[in-house]
Design a protein around this motif. Structure first.
Motif, mmCIF file in Angstrom:
data_model
loop_
_atom_site.group_PDB
_atom_site.id
_atom_site.type_symbol
_atom_site.label_atom_id
_atom_site.label_comp_id
_atom_site.label_asym_id
_atom_site.label_seq_id
_atom_site.Cartn_x
_atom_site.Cartn_y
_atom_site.Cartn_z
ATOM 1 N N LEU A 174 13.888 -0.714 8.351
ATOM 2 C CA LEU A 174 12.693 -0.299 9.400
ATOM 3 C C LEU A 174 12.427 1.150 9.177
ATOM 4 O O LEU A 174 11.422 1.649 9.409
ATOM 5 N N LEU A 175 13.617 2.172 9.027
ATOM 6 C CA LEU A 175 13.557 3.491 8.785
ATOM 7 C C LEU A 175 12.481 3.724 7.763
ATOM 8 O O LEU A 175 12.047 4.790 7.598
ATOM 9 N N ASN A 176 12.436 2.858 6.945
ATOM 10 C CA ASN A 176 11.343 3.375 5.476
ATOM 11 C C ASN A 176 9.885 3.098 5.980
ATOM 12 O O ASN A 176 9.064 3.902 5.230
ATOM 13 N N VAL A 177 9.618 2.421 7.161
ATOM 14 C CA VAL A 177 8.359 2.012 7.413
ATOM 15 C C VAL A 177 7.501 3.325 7.690
ATOM 16 O O VAL A 177 6.316 3.467 7.143
ATOM 17 N N PRO A 178 7.789 4.062 8.731
ATOM 18 C CA PRO A 178 7.079 5.068 8.964
ATOM 19 C C PRO A 178 6.820 6.276 8.129
ATOM 20 O O PRO A 178 5.945 6.750 7.667
ATOM 21 N N ILE A 179 8.001 6.391 7.396
ATOM 22 C CA ILE A 179 7.943 7.411 6.048
ATOM 23 C C ILE A 179 7.129 6.991 5.177
ATOM 24 O O ILE A 179 6.418 7.614 4.531
ATOM 25 N N GLY A 180 6.944 5.500 4.789
ATOM 26 C CA GLY A 180 6.237 5.077 3.707
ATOM 27 C C GLY A 180 4.583 5.185 4.123
ATOM 28 O O GLY A 180 3.884 5.551 3.370
#
Length: 468
Positions: A174-180
């Protein structure tokens, strides 16, 4: 509205660098953090070590198999456009991985993640090269790119441990989602489009045989660890993998537009750099999954403690990598490449004799730190040697080099996994480290041999490479 060349060059450069570094960070973190989370994930999804290996190999296989074709697609259809597609695929598949209810779904999501990662990685250096035109500017941009990779690997194990223990393994993805999401907004509004006016043709036969060959080899090796070498499906998979890889080489040798011009390997240093990268990935980097299982399941370390265990080695890695900027001016690259790979092999052999059921924290650190010191000396030098090609082949050389690294990890995890025994995990782990050290030693010897004498010539065009 997308950015245009009418914007100040410095503004375009800043946004391009920010986007590329953010993408690189999540790509590298996603490899490092997942290792730490695997033992917890095994319990939550009620699975076994065999399936955990696929969680890593599905990602690395997809990345290794299509990164070269991804670069060709970006040259043809637009680098900003393909970068955005890669970010979108990576972000959506990260969310899917986080909400996986079964190990099978997670493995599928990781494979899709690898496809998105291939698009992002293949385009990153091209975006930087297009935004930073002068050699001095490119040197600084590429230095920031390399530092991001190093920092991500250094922080990854600890970040993975914290997220797993305090929030759950789902947050590793989930850490990747806001960054993406932020990356997509920057890409759509701030980055400039670029493409190749004369893009190469897509090598479809080469792509198909490469994917099939690598999958066959990895599938066969992973199942050999579970079902034995004589199992019919193992024999068929390994034979098919070997046959398809042979077909891939034949296609690349005869094609007018090969995805891997074999003539590039006439350059002894280029060939030596790829073999060395393959060796360190298969011999050292592929062992981290087994180290995490040992620390958390055999020794009772928490995810955070397991992540912290790798921090001293990664800090030495970063320090030595920074030192190579000065060392590289005084010694030949082969000294750092073969010497670094040799240290990594020595460290693994030391680990083979210090890893026991009750070894102290300090005893366990000795071999790992020596191996990571060697890695710090090795990585910058081997990348420089691999990319020391004519400028028009820099993107291709980057893709080939990353393919070698990711292939080494994927095949290494599968091959070394055949040595692991569930009845004597510690004893089989000792054997695994001895074999990994032997792989590193062979790679160091091959580098010493290939880097001596004249470097040979790199063909200027693909047909020459195919003819060679």
């Amino acid at each position: 509205m997308p950015a245009t060349d009418s914007q100040p060059t410095s503004v375009i450069q800043r946004w391009t660098l920010a986007a590329v570094l953010a993408a690189t960070a999540i790509l590298m973190l996603d490899i490092a953090v997942v290792n730490t989370a695997l033992p917890t994930l095994q319990i939550d999804l009620n699975t076994d070590l065999h399936a955990l290996k696929w969680v890593l190999d599905a990602y690395t296989l997809a990345l290794a198999s299509v990164v070269l074709t991804a670069g060709s697609l970006a040259d043809r259809y637009g680098r900003r456009k393909l970068f955005a597609v890669g970010v979108a695929v990576f972000t959506v598949s990260s969310a899917a991985a986080a909400f996986s209810g079964s190990i099978e779904f997670l493995i599928a999501a990781r494979a899709v993640q690898g496809l998105g990662a291939a698009l992002m990685f293949a385009v990153s250096l091209a975006l930087l090269s297009n935004a930073f035109r002068s050699p001095a500017e490119r040197t600084q941009a590429f230095a920031a790119y390399g530092a991001t990779i190093g920092a991500s690997f250094a922080l990854g194990p600890f970040v993975g441990g914290v997220l797993t223990e305090w929030a759950g393994w789902e947050w590793v993805f989930l850490l990747n989602v806001p960054i993406g999401v932020v990356l997509l907004a920057i890409t759509a509004s701030k980055l400039v489009e670029s493409s190749d006016p004369n893009p190469p043709k897509i090598d479809i036969p080469g792509q198909v045989t490469l994917v099939g060959g690598l999958f066959g080899l990895v599938y066969g090796l992973l199942n050999a660890a579970e079902d034995g070498w004589s199992a019919p499906h193992v024999i068929v998979a390994l034979a098919a993998g070997a046959g398809l890889m042979t077909a891939f080489i034949t296609i690349e040798a005869t094609s007018r537009n090969p995805m891997v011009p074999l003539g590039m390997f006439r350059d002894r240093r280029f060939a030596g750099a790829q073999i060395a990268a393959l060796a360190i990935s298969a011999g050292l980097f592929s062992t981290f999954i087994y180290i995490m299982v040992y620390l958390q399941e055999m020794r009772g370390y928490s995810p955070i403690e397991a992540g912290l265990f790798l921090v001293p080695g990664t800090m030495f890695n970063l320090f030595c990598a920074a030192a190579t900027a000065q060392l590289g001016k005084r010694v030949e690259p082969v000294v750092l490449i073969a010497g670094g790979l040799g240290l990594a092999a020595i460290g693994m052999v030391i680990s083979a004799f210090t890893i026991t059921a009750d070894a102290s924290w300090l005893q366990l650190q000795v071999g790992l730190v020596i191996a990571m010191i060697g890695t710090g000396l090795f990585n910058p030098a081997v990348s420089e040697a691999a990319l020391d090609v004519p400028e028009h082949q820099a993107g291709l050389a980057t893709g080939i080099h990353d393919t070698a690294r990711q292939t080494g990890i994927a095949v290494g995890i599968a091959a070394l996994g055949t040595l692991i025994s569930s009845t004597d995990y510690v004893g089989s782990l000792q054997t695994l480290f001895l074999v990994g050290g032997a792989i590193g030693a062979v790679g160091a010897i091959a580098a010493l041999y290939l880097f001596r004498g004249p470097r040979g010539s790199v063909p200027a065009a693909a047909p020459e490479g195919a003819a060679a």
